[in-house]
Design an enzyme around this catalytic site. Structure first.
Site, PDB file in Angstrom:
ATOM      1  N   SER A   1       0.799  -1.225   0.000  1.00  0.00           N
ATOM      2  CA  SER A   1       0.000   0.000   0.000  1.00  0.00           C
ATOM      3  C   SER A   1       0.829   1.271   0.000  1.00  0.00           C
ATOM      4  O   SER A   1       0.336   2.325  -0.377  1.00  0.00           O
ATOM      5  CB  SER A   1      -0.944  -0.008   1.194  1.00  0.00           C
ATOM      6  OG  SER A   1      -0.222  -0.192   2.390  1.00  0.00           O
TER       7      SER A   1
ATOM      8  N   HIS B   1      -5.613  -3.973  -1.023  1.00  0.00           N
ATOM      9  CA  HIS B   1      -5.571  -2.918  -2.053  1.00  0.00           C
ATOM     10  C   HIS B   1      -5.713  -3.476  -3.464  1.00  0.00           C
ATOM     11  O   HIS B   1      -5.559  -2.738  -4.441  1.00  0.00           O
ATOM     12  CB  HIS B   1      -4.264  -2.122  -1.945  1.00  0.00           C
ATOM     13  CG  HIS B   1      -4.275  -1.112  -0.832  1.00  0.00           C
ATOM     14  ND1 HIS B   1      -4.778   0.160  -0.982  1.00  0.00           N
ATOM     15  CD2 HIS B   1      -3.882  -1.210   0.456  1.00  0.00           C
ATOM     16  CE1 HIS B   1      -4.665   0.812   0.152  1.00  0.00           C
ATOM     17  NE2 HIS B   1      -4.121   0.004   1.055  1.00  0.00           N
TER      18      HIS B   1
ATOM     19  N   LYS C   1     -11.884  -0.506   1.507  1.00  0.00           N
ATOM     20  CA  LYS C   1     -11.146   0.255   0.495  1.00  0.00           C
ATOM     21  C   LYS C   1     -11.997   0.366  -0.772  1.00  0.00           C
ATOM     22  O   LYS C   1     -12.968   1.095  -0.770  1.00  0.00           O
ATOM     23  CB  LYS C   1      -9.779  -0.366   0.291  1.00  0.00           C
ATOM     24  CG  LYS C   1      -8.940  -0.028   1.536  1.00  0.00           C
ATOM     25  CD  LYS C   1      -7.643  -0.708   1.658  1.00  0.00           C
ATOM     26  CE  LYS C   1      -6.983  -0.227   2.960  1.00  0.00           C
ATOM     27  NZ  LYS C   1      -6.191  -1.231   3.613  1.00  0.00           N
TER      28      LYS C   1
HETATM   29  C1  PLP Z   1      -5.899  -1.506   4.925  1.00  0.00           C
HETATM   30  C2  PLP Z   1      -5.306  -2.828   5.073  1.00  0.00           C
HETATM   31  C3  PLP Z   1      -5.770  -3.704   6.059  1.00  0.00           C
HETATM   32  C4  PLP Z   1      -6.799  -3.296   7.072  1.00  0.00           C
HETATM   33  O1  PLP Z   1      -8.098  -3.302   6.544  1.00  0.00           O
HETATM   34  P1  PLP Z   1      -9.278  -2.637   7.391  1.00  0.00           P
HETATM   35  O2  PLP Z   1     -10.505  -3.236   6.800  1.00  0.00           O
HETATM   36  O3  PLP Z   1      -9.187  -1.169   7.222  1.00  0.00           O
HETATM   37  O4  PLP Z   1      -9.080  -3.063   8.809  1.00  0.00           O
HETATM   38  C5  PLP Z   1      -5.223  -4.970   6.116  1.00  0.00           C
HETATM   39  N1  PLP Z   1      -4.256  -5.352   5.263  1.00  0.00           N
HETATM   40  C6  PLP Z   1      -3.776  -4.525   4.319  1.00  0.00           C
HETATM   41  C7  PLP Z   1      -2.717  -5.013   3.389  1.00  0.00           C
HETATM   42  C8  PLP Z   1      -4.281  -3.241   4.193  1.00  0.00           C
HETATM   43  O5  PLP Z   1      -3.802  -2.420   3.259  1.00  0.00           O
END
Ligand code: PLP
Length: 393
Positions: A182, A210, A241
């Site tokens: 990310s 992502h 996301k």
């Molecule tokens: C954003 C993210 C998470 C967390 O997800 P949430 O639903 O916001 O808790 C977990 N793993 C990765 C790789 C992320 O980018």
């Protein structure tokens, strides 16, 4: 006077000195290309609302209907009285969307990693983890009690060397990688990681937070991008996301998913996702299955923005996804850059340690399908003017 809490102010002051103190901005509007941030109308360049679903009328309506029918709270954990037909339906639809045997819906992506990793490996086992994996993977690994061995970022050769050196000392082995990283926007060489797991009989898990809604056919994710259907044991996803809502999912082998329903601690001990959230997630799956238009617009917007930023002279790293890091190096410079962008009407937060390594501070631009060509041009103009003023380009 000495006080047991003196350390707190000292630590906070240290963060401020180092330019690492987070000033949290407050949003006073719905998500979208334009936001009201700290009372000012600005162009949004930093949320994860890839497809503009966070305020999409279909999702909003689905959430409202769910509140009317099911109320606002789940009132229990999934295993006691919290599993509604909505949760079961979301699991069925996600398994279908991803082309896997089964899926379990969880409260967040973070909680999905804490559910899955400690249920899969323990003290007698070993995890091979990409050195740039997300914090929630790192925490899940630590909670599991398994030996953690980090391999060089996106390096299947180093992974294999580590496996050869260490696997003999352990019972089970699990390889874990982010799908899309990310902070840099690069992607894991999942096909090569898979080959290593095949040669050494290891389990393979990818966190596609992502990648879902972004990579693969119609946003089906990194496994689809590489055509590795049925070959990755566990795919972690988030609904927070590209899906625009909130929640997590683990998808993959049916036996494993059933095991997580029996032994995943955040599943067993933290209440279910709310009906409104789950219904909105279902509406997001509907939209993605109906049309690839939003995913295509996301990519064309991102390609345009990246190309123009490079032409302006910015270092946008080695991203191959819509994530566009603007590398600035020094944390104080990155924060100053972000403040000046805000003055110019562009909201793009600076990221520093511990989110990225020391000395690799940046502004991470998140392009969305919601941005119009005018929005992108306006953002580029703001970057050009701040970049010149601060001597970056
Ligand atoms: C954003 C993210 C998470 C967390 O997800 P949430 O639903 O916001 O808790 C977990 N793993 C990765 C790789 C992320 O980018």
């Amino acid at each position: 006077m000495e006080n047991k809490l003196n350390w707190v102010q000292e630590q906070l002051d240290e963060l401020k000195q180092a330019g690492l103190y987070n000033t949290i901005r407050t949003i006073g509007s719905a998500q979208g290309a334009w936001l009201t941030v700290d009372g000012k109308r600005v162009l949004d360049f930093c949320s994860n609302n890839y497809l503009g679903l966070a305020n999409h009328p279909r999702l909003v309506q689905a959430a409202k209907d769910a509140v009317d029918r099911y109320g606002v709270g789940p009132a229990a954990v999934r295993t006691i009285a919290g599993t509604m037909d909505l949760h079961v339906e979301l699991e069925r639809r996600m398994a279908q969307f991803k082309g896997v045997e089964d899926a379990i819906s969880l409260q967040s992506g973070f909680s999905a990693n804490l559910t899955v990793i400690p249920a899969t490996v323990g003290k007698e086992d070993v995890i091979f983890s990409d050195e740039l994996n997300h914090a929630s993977i790192i925490d899940g690994c630590r909670l599991s009690g398994a030996k953690i061995i980090r391999f060089k970022h996106a390096d299947a050769g180093d992974l294999e060397a580590q496996v050869k050196a260490h696997m003999k000392d352990y019972r089970r082995g699990l390889v874990i990688s982010d799908g899309v990283f990310s902070m840099d926007g690069d992607i894991a060489p999942l096909d090569k990681l898979y080959e290593v797991t095949q040669r050494h009989d290891l389990m393979l898990m990818v966190d596609d937070a992502h990648g879902e809604g972004v990579l693969g056919r119609g946003g089906r994710g990194i496994v689809d991008h590489f055509g590795l259907h049925g070959k990755v044991d566990i795919e972690i996803g988030t609904f927070s996301k590209a899906f625009g809502v909130m929640g997590g999912v683990a998808a993959g082998n049916a036996g494993l998913i059933e095991w997580f329903r029996q032994r995943g601690r955040p599943f067993l001990f933290s209440s279910a996702a709310t009906p409104a959230d789950v219904a909105a997630c279902l509406a997001a799956v509907d939209l993605l299955e109906e049309s690839t238009e939003l995913v295509e617009r996301l990519w064309s917007n991102a390609d345009f923005f990246k190309k123009e930023m490079k032409a302006l002279g910015f270092d946008t790293g080695h991203s191959v996804t819509p994530i566009t890091p603007v590398m600035l190096g020094d944390a104080k410079l990155a924060r100053a850059f972000s403040r000046e962008l805000f003055e110019e009407g562009v909201f793009a937060m600076a990221l520093g340690f511990p989110t990225v390594p020391v000395g690799k501070a940046r502004i991470r631009v998140m392009i969305s399908a919601e941005h119009s060509m005018d929005d992108l041009e306006q953002g580029l103009a703001a970057f050009a003017s701040v970049g010149k003023r601060l001597g970056v380009v």
